[in-house]
Design an enzyme around this catalytic site. Structure first.
Site, PDB file in Angstrom:
ATOM      1  CE  LYS A 229      -7.798  -9.652   7.715  1.00 37.23           C
ATOM      2  NZ  LYS A 229      -8.210  -8.936   6.483  1.00 37.23           N
TER       3      LYS A 229
ATOM      4  CB  ILE B  13      -0.933   0.014   1.230  1.00 36.78           C
ATOM      5  CG1 ILE B  13      -1.913  -1.151   1.161  1.00 36.78           C
ATOM      6  CG2 ILE B  13      -1.695   1.339   1.308  1.00 36.78           C
ATOM      7  CD1 ILE B  13      -2.884  -1.088   0.015  1.00 36.78           C
TER       8      ILE B  13
ATOM      9  CE1 TYR C 212      16.667  -5.367  -3.678  1.00 38.31           C
ATOM     10  CE2 TYR C 212      14.559  -6.423  -3.177  1.00 38.31           C
ATOM     11  CZ  TYR C 212      15.576  -6.120  -4.085  1.00 38.31           C
ATOM     12  OH  TYR C 212      15.495  -6.558  -5.380  1.00 38.31           O
TER      13      TYR C 212
ATOM     14  CB  SER D 204      -7.394   1.526   9.725  1.00 39.67           C
ATOM     15  OG  SER D 204      -7.676   0.591  10.762  1.00 39.67           O
TER      16      SER D 204
ATOM     17  CB  ALA E  88       1.091   2.813   4.653  1.00 43.09           C
TER      18      ALA E  88
ATOM     19  CG  LEU F  29      -7.841  -7.808  -5.648  1.00 44.90           C
ATOM     20  CD1 LEU F  29      -8.533  -7.315  -6.904  1.00 44.90           C
ATOM     21  CD2 LEU F  29      -8.135  -9.275  -5.420  1.00 44.90           C
ATOM     22  N   GLY F  30      -3.369  -8.720  -4.488  1.00 40.02           N
ATOM     23  CA  GLY F  30      -1.963  -8.791  -4.858  1.00 40.02           C
ATOM     24  C   GLY F  30      -1.000  -8.234  -3.846  1.00 40.02           C
TER      25      GLY F  30
ATOM     26  NE  ARG G 144      -4.824 -18.634   7.481  1.00 42.63           N
ATOM     27  CZ  ARG G 144      -4.221 -17.792   6.635  1.00 42.63           C
ATOM     28  NH1 ARG G 144      -2.979 -18.040   6.243  1.00 42.63           N
ATOM     29  NH2 ARG G 144      -4.837 -16.716   6.214  1.00 42.63           N
TER      30      ARG G 144
END
Length: 610
Positions: free
Chosen positions: A409, A291, A315, A406, A363, A448-449, A538
């Site tokens: 969740k 993000i 990195y 945020s 972020a 996504l991704g 999980r």
């Protein structure tokens, strides 16, 4: 054939046509007349015509055209070059023939030139397609959409493009006026709903979706129909590539899950964003993450004066720094990469003091749910204390705006990650009550991704031959593309008044098992080849996610796809006690304490409302 050989052959062919054409025209116009025309004038006219033809041929680039894909544009180039060559020759003839012109001869010559020069290209194209280009091994292809884009694809494929393994067999289109018509020799034989039957009846191996204006829901419907068959599905690239003429067969791309789950783009309030970003100093924490890095890319388009890339990983910060410099090297924005951990309070204060950002996008966070269940202390350090450090630095040095990224969740959390992100929201809500800095949180679901998300995992499992592991057949999640989430975070920042929790509209929740099935099909496999296994829920996972709690719901959008939750009073003392004593807690004790802080706040709100 090399360019030089091709150029030589075309010049030689055109020279023969041009030299002979005027004499052929004389024979046609005056079949029985002898001595009527001056042979010397005709010879000079023929030589002049040869010179002028090649001159205008180079002006209109006749020898640079790819005649295998010739269309109206190439025909117009021939007409222009021939017309101007005839007119120039007429002027020469007028001067050398005592101010008279063989008008009918020149008119017939003009016609012969167009027919012979244009015809020579057409004959070569037909000969090439029929005898030189073999398509016996090409894949039988159905094109969805018989509009401009579909026609371009059909022309390139049907003309025997050696670089492509596809052969167009038919179109489908919902426009009934096009049915039973042919485009470049390819028939329109049905509607979109007929795709499964057409694929089976015509042995179709590939389907190309060539409708650039499709909405996401329409694209998903077409892909679902294609998934009923064994055909491989591809689609044209972005519409801007079509508009600039970049579309070619080699540009066809696989349909990605992002194409199906992303939504139609929101029109941003560019003026409002520019007003508070352009020429300002902007700081992004977690700038090397999924993000954070996309936030940096989006922000660069609004030309901030400086952008401060803050991150713990050397990195990842190096990568986003190099990417921004490579992409926006000519920009006036100063790009400053900073290595720093948000848990290091002194370092955060140093950075904010040194660079005086007007806006901070926070972020940086630990976000992997199962991992944080085993490491709650690290979640508190990064998500709670890290947020508090950066927020207090922003308050102390007078940063104008602080935007916390945020997560859904944080709503009624059942896990450590969600609880720590909710407490991070509480931290900035508390800061908003006593600071001149405008603090705001922006909450959204899965992107996504992004790193650690389910889609890269599924893709790796498919590449490894399966199985694809899904926790539960009924588990659902909200999804949004990274660019869309980042744009809405920036937009939400313009709407902030202080203390709000903005919630991005995530659309409809998606079943994870349906997502897995789509990925398997889009990768060219069946569920028999790549099986799906259910591994069980999980630690800390919910069956479904929420974006707002019942007591937070505020009706109506404040901007397209952006909602605002109700501001709630926060128990700052409970947060302080958590931070002071969390290191002394065992893993289980700390989890209980996190939930106590979160749900104590809920009880506080309920009590005050009663």
């Amino acid at each position: 054939m090399s360019y030089q050989k091709r150029l030589t052959l075309l010049i030689l062919l055109d020279s023969i046509i041009v030299t002979c054409a005027i004499f052929a025209a004389v024979w046609i116009v005056y079949p029985n007349a002898e001595g009527t025309l001056d042979t010397k004038v005709l010879a000079i006219s023929s030589l002049a015509l040869l010179v002028f033809h090649h001159l205008f041929a180079f002006v209109y680039k006749l020898y640079n055209k790819v005649w295998a894909y010739a269309s109206v544009g190439e025909l117009l180039a021939i007409v222009k070059s021939v017309t101007f060559a005839i007119l120039a020759t007429g002027v020469v003839q007028y001067l050398v023939n005592g101010f008279s012109i063989y008008r009918r001869t020149l008119l017939v010559t003009w016609l012969l030139h167009i027919i012979l020069i244009g015809g020579s290209r057409f004959v070569w194209r037909v000969f090439r397609d029929q005898y030189l280009v073999k398509d016996t091994n090409k894949k039988r292809t159905l094109i969805v959409g018989a509009g401009a884009a579909g026609s371009m694809i059909a022309r390139q494929l049907h003309n025997g493009n050696n670089d492509s393994e596809l052969k167009p067999i038919a179109f489908v289109d919902d426009d009934l006026a096009k049915h039973k018509m042919e485009i470049y020799g390819v028939p329109v034989i049905g509607r979109i709903k007929d795709i499964p039957d057409i694929v089976n009846n015509h042995n179709i191996e590939h389907v190309i979706i060539a409708i650039p204006s499709l909405k996401r829901s329409e694209l998903k419907h077409i892909v679902d129909l294609c998934n009923e068959t064994k055909a491989i599905v591809k689609m044209i690239p972005k519409i801007e590539d079509l508009m600039t003429g970049k579309v070619s067969v080699s540009n066809l791309k696989n349909v990605e899950v992002e194409d199906l789950l992303g939504r139609d783009p929101v029109v941003l309030d560019i003026h409002a964003i520019k007003e508070y970003v352009t020429d300002s100093t902007v700081m992004v924490t977690g700038a090397g993450g999924s993000i954070g890095s996309e936030l940096c890319r989006q922000l660069m388009t609004f030309k901030p004066g400086r952008i401060i890339l803050v991150g713990h990983g050397e990195y990842s910060i190096y990568n986003i720094d190099m990417e921004l410099r490579r992409t926006y090297g000519q920009s006036e924005t100063e790009i400053i990469p900073i290595i720093g951990d948000v848990q290091d309070r002194e370092r955060m204060f140093q950075i904010v003091q040194a660079y005086e950002p007007a806006i901070i996008y926070h972020a940086a966070a630990h976000k992997h749910v199962p991992l944080m269940e085993y490491n709650p202390h690290e979640a508190v350090k990064n998500n709670v204390i890290g947020t508090k450090n950066v927020a207090e630095a922003a308050d102390y040095y007078g940063v104008k705006r602080f935007v916390l990224v945020s997560t859904d969740k944080a709503v009624n959390p059942t896990n450590v990650m969600g609880a720590t992100k909710r407490i991070a929201e509480m931290v900035i809500q508390d800061m908003a009550t006593r600071s001149k800095t405008t603090f705001v949180a922006v909450r959204f679901g899965n992107v996504l991704g992004s790193r650690g998300s389910v889609i890269p995992l599924f893709k790796k499992q498919i590449a490894d031959g399966g199985p694809v592991t899904v926790t539960h057949p009924d588990m659902t999640r909200y999804f949004m593309t990274i660019p869309e989430a980042s744009r809405l975070v920036i937009q939400a920042g313009t709407l902030a008044k202080g203390g709000e929790i903005f919630v991005l509209d995530m659309g409809e929740p998606v079943k994870i098992v349906d997502l897995a099935k789509n990925l398997i099909r889009l990768s060219g496999y069946t569920e028999d080849e790549i099986p799906i296994e259910f591994s069980g829920i999980r630690p800390g996972e919910k069956m479904y996610e929420e974006l707002l709690g019942e007591d937070e719901i505020h009706p109506g959008e404040v901007y397209e796809k952006i909602y605002v939750g109700r501001t709630k009073e926060v128990d700052a003392d409970a947060i302080h006690r958590l931070i002071e004593g969390f290191e002394r807690c065992e893993v289980g004790e700390l989890k209980d304490e996190l939930m106590r802080v979160v749900f104590m706040e809920k009880e506080l709100v309920t009590a005050k409302g009663s």
